[in-house]
Design a protein around this motif. Structure first.
Motif: not given
Length: 124
Positions: A60, A62-67, A69
């Motif tokens: 994953d 995705a940056p922290t707190n993002d959905p 990825s």
């Protein structure tokens, strides 16, 4: 082909690295959430004919707190078991679990042919 989620031993990512001749080690079994540069992952061991035949790892990115990825960081099958539909059979489960995931570079010629065969389009 059966798929098991597990903490994967370091050997299969090393085989991948040796075969690709570029990039760095994509997975270490000792990775922990408190490790420096930790990226969440889910690793799979591919199993057929009462033996383990390969593995793959999704991360994953995705940056922290993002959905989430999800990226297919690497996949490796023992040469004897390639072109025998094991990855083809597992692919629908990966799509169901990760949706439109991305493919991390480098991508081998064999993987490029595979994703074309299954009609996969990476939108990165």
């Amino acid at each position: 082909t059966e798929i098991y989620t597990l903490s994967l031993h370091d050997a299969l990512p090393i085989y991948f690295l040796r075969e690709m001749h570029k990039g760095g080690l994509q997975f270490e079994a000792a990775e922990q959430p408190d490790s420096p540069d930790y990226v969440p992952y889910e690793a799979y061991l591919l199993h057929a004919d009462d033996r383990y035949i390969g593995a793959c790892c999704f991360r994953d990115r995705a940056p922290t707190n993002d959905p989430p990825s999800w990226w297919l960081a690497w996949a490796w099958l023992h040469p004897y078991f390639r072109s025998r539909h094991h990855l083809t059979n597992a692919w629908p489960q990966f799509v169901a679990s990760y949706g439109q995931f991305h493919l991390a570079q480098p991508v081998s010629h064999a993987m490029k042919a595979f994703i074309q065969k299954v009609g996969w389009h990476d939108e990165t």
